[in-house]
Design a protein around this motif. Sequence first.
Motif, PDB file in Angstrom:
ATOM      1  N   LEU A  84      32.985  35.218  84.032  1.00 23.54           N
ATOM      2  CA  LEU A  84      32.096  34.558  84.989  1.00 23.54           C
ATOM      3  C   LEU A  84      30.992  33.843  84.232  1.00 23.54           C
TER       4      LEU A  84
ATOM      5  N   PHE B 289      24.967  47.945  87.156  1.00 21.03           N
ATOM      6  CA  PHE B 289      26.292  47.534  86.693  1.00 21.03           C
ATOM      7  C   PHE B 289      26.565  48.130  85.317  1.00 21.03           C
TER       8      PHE B 289
ATOM      9  N   VAL C  67      27.276  35.878  91.199  1.00 18.86           N
ATOM     10  CA  VAL C  67      28.051  36.331  90.033  1.00 18.86           C
ATOM     11  C   VAL C  67      28.249  37.849  90.105  1.00 18.86           C
ATOM     12  N   LEU C  68      27.195  38.573  90.413  1.00 14.72           N
ATOM     13  CA  LEU C  68      27.304  40.031  90.505  1.00 14.72           C
ATOM     14  C   LEU C  68      28.184  40.440  91.684  1.00 14.72           C
TER      15      LEU C  68
ATOM     16  N   GLU D 160      39.182  43.543  83.354  1.00 11.61           N
ATOM     17  CA  GLU D 160      38.052  43.365  82.442  1.00 11.61           C
ATOM     18  C   GLU D 160      37.271  42.156  82.937  1.00 11.61           C
ATOM     19  N   ILE D 161      35.961  42.321  83.035  1.00 14.66           N
ATOM     20  CA  ILE D 161      35.108  41.237  83.518  1.00 14.66           C
ATOM     21  C   ILE D 161      33.978  41.047  82.527  1.00 14.66           C
TER      22      ILE D 161
ATOM     23  N   ALA E 217      31.801  39.893  90.600  1.00  8.99           N
ATOM     24  CA  ALA E 217      32.198  40.944  89.655  1.00  8.99           C
ATOM     25  C   ALA E 217      32.468  42.260  90.390  1.00  8.99           C
TER      26      ALA E 217
ATOM     27  N   SER F  83      36.237  43.858  90.775  1.00  7.06           N
ATOM     28  CA  SER F  83      36.413  45.184  90.183  1.00  7.06           C
ATOM     29  C   SER F  83      36.907  46.186  91.227  1.00  7.06           C
TER      30      SER F  83
ATOM     31  N   VAL G 253      32.712  45.886  83.169  1.00  5.45           N
ATOM     32  CA  VAL G 253      31.935  44.654  83.284  1.00  5.45           C
ATOM     33  C   VAL G 253      30.927  44.602  82.140  1.00  5.45           C
TER      34      VAL G 253
ATOM     35  N   PHE H 113      28.132  41.939  79.756  1.00  4.28           N
ATOM     36  CA  PHE H 113      27.251  40.783  79.868  1.00  4.28           C
ATOM     37  C   PHE H 113      26.943  40.257  78.473  1.00  4.28           C
TER      38      PHE H 113
ATOM     39  N   VAL I 150      30.497  38.555  81.925  1.00  7.12           N
ATOM     40  CA  VAL I 150      29.572  37.552  82.448  1.00  7.12           C
ATOM     41  C   VAL I 150      28.898  36.907  81.246  1.00  7.12           C
TER      42      VAL I 150
END
Length: 144
Positions: free
Chosen positions: A29, A88, A42-43, A61-62, A46, A50, A95, A97, A64
Motif C-alpha cells: 500500500l 497495528f 490505507v489502514l 503479507e502487507i 490493510a 488481513s 503488516v 510499515f 505500507v
Amino acid sequence: MLRAALAAGLLVAIHPAVTRAAEPHRLALQISDDDPVKMRAVLDVAANVSRYYSGQGEDVEIVVIAFNGGLDMLLADRSPVKERLANFLKSMPNVSFIACGNTLETLAAKEDKRPPLIEGVSVTQVGVAVLMELAEKNWTIVRP
C-alpha cells in the motif's frame, strides 16, 4: 478417471492460484499524501484485507510504504493515526510499515533535525524503488 485428471489440469491452467495456495498473498500500500483521510483509508484497507484472508485460512503479507507527504503517517511527533498505527504494529505481525529515507533526509534538512519515527517502522533509502521491486516480484500495489 482420465476426464477428472484433465479437468484438474484445466483448472490449474485457468486458475494459477490453485497451484500456489501455500504462497501468501502480497499487498503493498502506497501513501504519499499528507491527508489523514487517505492515511486512515490505507489502514482500513490493510485491516480489511488481513481479516479477509485470515478468515479464508490464508496468509497475507502487507507492507505500507510512505514517502513525500505520506511520511507524516509514520512520524511520532505528528502522525494523525499514531495510536491506530501503534495498535497495528502490536497486533498485526503480517503488516509492516516502511518510511522513505530520502523523504526523511529532506525533512531533516528543512527542520534542522530528523523527525522521529513511530517505533517499529523501518526505513529504506528510496520508497518508490521498493514499490517497483515489489511489483517486479508480483506483489499487488494499491494506492487507496
